[in-house]
Design a protein around this motif. Structure first.
Motif, PDB file in Angstrom:
ATOM      1  N   VAL A 109       0.846  -1.197   0.000  1.00 51.10           N
ATOM      2  CA  VAL A 109       0.000   0.000   0.000  1.00 51.10           C
ATOM      3  C   VAL A 109       0.881   1.246   0.000  1.00 51.10           C
ATOM      4  O   VAL A 109       2.056   1.190   0.339  1.00 51.10           O
ATOM      5  N   LYS A 110       0.290   2.361  -0.403  1.00 49.98           N
ATOM      6  CA  LYS A 110       1.003   3.636  -0.383  1.00 49.98           C
ATOM      7  C   LYS A 110       0.276   4.598   0.542  1.00 49.98           C
ATOM      8  O   LYS A 110      -0.942   4.529   0.697  1.00 49.98           O
ATOM      9  N   PHE A 111       1.048   5.485   1.151  1.00 48.20           N
ATOM     10  CA  PHE A 111       0.501   6.460   2.083  1.00 48.20           C
ATOM     11  C   PHE A 111       0.859   7.864   1.618  1.00 48.20           C
ATOM     12  O   PHE A 111       1.956   8.089   1.111  1.00 48.20           O
ATOM     13  N   SER A 112      -0.045   8.807   1.834  1.00 50.55           N
ATOM     14  CA  SER A 112       0.270  10.205   1.550  1.00 50.55           C
ATOM     15  C   SER A 112       0.962  10.798   2.775  1.00 50.55           C
ATOM     16  O   SER A 112       0.865  10.272   3.885  1.00 50.55           O
ATOM     17  N   ALA A 113       1.658  11.894   2.544  1.00 52.26           N
ATOM     18  CA  ALA A 113       2.344  12.570   3.652  1.00 52.26           C
ATOM     19  C   ALA A 113       1.348  13.006   4.722  1.00 52.26           C
ATOM     20  O   ALA A 113       1.638  12.924   5.912  1.00 52.26           O
ATOM     21  N   SER A 114       0.176  13.459   4.304  1.00 50.47           N
ATOM     22  CA  SER A 114      -0.816  13.911   5.284  1.00 50.47           C
ATOM     23  C   SER A 114      -1.365  12.744   6.099  1.00 50.47           C
ATOM     24  O   SER A 114      -1.622  12.880   7.293  1.00 50.47           O
ATOM     25  N   VAL A 169       0.204   3.439  16.947  1.00 47.89           N
ATOM     26  CA  VAL A 169       0.197   2.240  16.115  1.00 47.89           C
ATOM     27  C   VAL A 169      -1.228   1.826  15.758  1.00 47.89           C
ATOM     28  O   VAL A 169      -1.480   1.344  14.653  1.00 47.89           O
ATOM     29  N   GLY A 170      -2.164   2.017  16.660  1.00 45.10           N
ATOM     30  CA  GLY A 170      -3.558   1.664  16.379  1.00 45.10           C
ATOM     31  C   GLY A 170      -4.103   2.407  15.171  1.00 45.10           C
ATOM     32  O   GLY A 170      -4.773   1.818  14.320  1.00 45.10           O
ATOM     33  N   GLU A 171      -3.799   3.694  15.078  1.00 45.55           N
ATOM     34  CA  GLU A 171      -4.251   4.477  13.921  1.00 45.55           C
ATOM     35  C   GLU A 171      -3.536   4.022  12.650  1.00 45.55           C
ATOM     36  O   GLU A 171      -4.128   4.003  11.575  1.00 45.55           O
ATOM     37  N   PHE A 172      -2.265   3.649  12.764  1.00 44.37           N
ATOM     38  CA  PHE A 172      -1.512   3.143  11.623  1.00 44.37           C
ATOM     39  C   PHE A 172      -2.133   1.828  11.145  1.00 44.37           C
ATOM     40  O   PHE A 172      -2.358   1.627   9.947  1.00 44.37           O
ATOM     41  N   ALA A 173      -2.463   0.937  12.076  1.00 44.20           N
ATOM     42  CA  ALA A 173      -3.083  -0.346  11.737  1.00 44.20           C
ATOM     43  C   ALA A 173      -4.448  -0.139  11.068  1.00 44.20           C
ATOM     44  O   ALA A 173      -4.783  -0.820  10.098  1.00 44.20           O
ATOM     45  N   ASP A 174      -5.220   0.811  11.574  1.00 49.64           N
ATOM     46  CA  ASP A 174      -6.529   1.116  10.975  1.00 49.64           C
ATOM     47  C   ASP A 174      -6.362   1.596   9.542  1.00 49.64           C
ATOM     48  O   ASP A 174      -7.123   1.209   8.641  1.00 49.64           O
ATOM     49  N   LEU A 175      -5.369   2.452   9.312  1.00 49.34           N
ATOM     50  CA  LEU A 175      -5.113   2.976   7.972  1.00 49.34           C
ATOM     51  C   LEU A 175      -4.696   1.848   7.034  1.00 49.34           C
ATOM     52  O   LEU A 175      -5.186   1.757   5.894  1.00 49.34           O
ATOM     53  N   ILE A 176      -3.827   0.970   7.504  1.00 49.62           N
ATOM     54  CA  ILE A 176      -3.399  -0.178   6.704  1.00 49.62           C
ATOM     55  C   ILE A 176      -4.594  -1.072   6.368  1.00 49.62           C
ATOM     56  O   ILE A 176      -4.766  -1.498   5.230  1.00 49.62           O
ATOM     57  N   GLU A 177      -5.421  -1.323   7.367  1.00 53.34           N
ATOM     58  CA  GLU A 177      -6.588  -2.190   7.176  1.00 53.34           C
ATOM     59  C   GLU A 177      -7.525  -1.619   6.107  1.00 53.34           C
ATOM     60  O   GLU A 177      -8.068  -2.357   5.295  1.00 53.34           O
ATOM     61  N   ASN A 206      -0.752  12.571  10.228  1.00 54.31           N
ATOM     62  CA  ASN A 206      -1.890  12.619  11.148  1.00 54.31           C
ATOM     63  C   ASN A 206      -1.939  11.454  12.129  1.00 54.31           C
ATOM     64  O   ASN A 206      -2.751  11.447  13.045  1.00 54.31           O
ATOM     65  N   LEU A 207      -1.077  10.450  11.943  1.00 53.98           N
ATOM     66  CA  LEU A 207      -1.100   9.276  12.818  1.00 53.98           C
ATOM     67  C   LEU A 207      -0.563   9.616  14.198  1.00 53.98           C
ATOM     68  O   LEU A 207       0.463  10.275  14.327  1.00 53.98           O
TER      69      LEU A 207
END
Length: 79
Positions: A55-60, A68-76, A64-65
């Motif tokens: 997956v790819k992520f934007s700088a924003s 780790v929970g927010e990172f995992a949610d974004l990955i999911e 905003n993370l």
């Protein structure tokens, strides 16, 4: 991808990036909780996670993370 699968893979990536085999993640884990998590290792971490999950992520999104929970949610959401 299920949450448990995300955390399992994410833990492996964190352990590799921070060279800490006994590193355990929780949704509340932050950079302050991990030895060596500075700005350079953060970039390496994001690149490693991006590659591991395809997956790819934007700088924003990354900026905003808060933990780790927010990172995992974004990955999911993206995987």
């Amino acid at each position: 991808m299920q949450k448990a699968e995300v955390y399992s893979k994410l833990t492996t990536v964190f352990q590799d990036v921070f060279d800490e085999d006994d590193l355990a993640l929780t949704p509340q884990t932050t950079a302050d909780d991990v030895d060596g998590w500075d700005s350079l290792s953060h970039i390496r971490l994001v690149l490693a996670v991006s590659k591991a999950f395809g997956v790819k992520f934007s700088a924003s999104e990354i900026g905003n993370l808060k933990n780790v929970g927010e990172f995992a949610d974004l990955i999911e959401k993206k995987a």
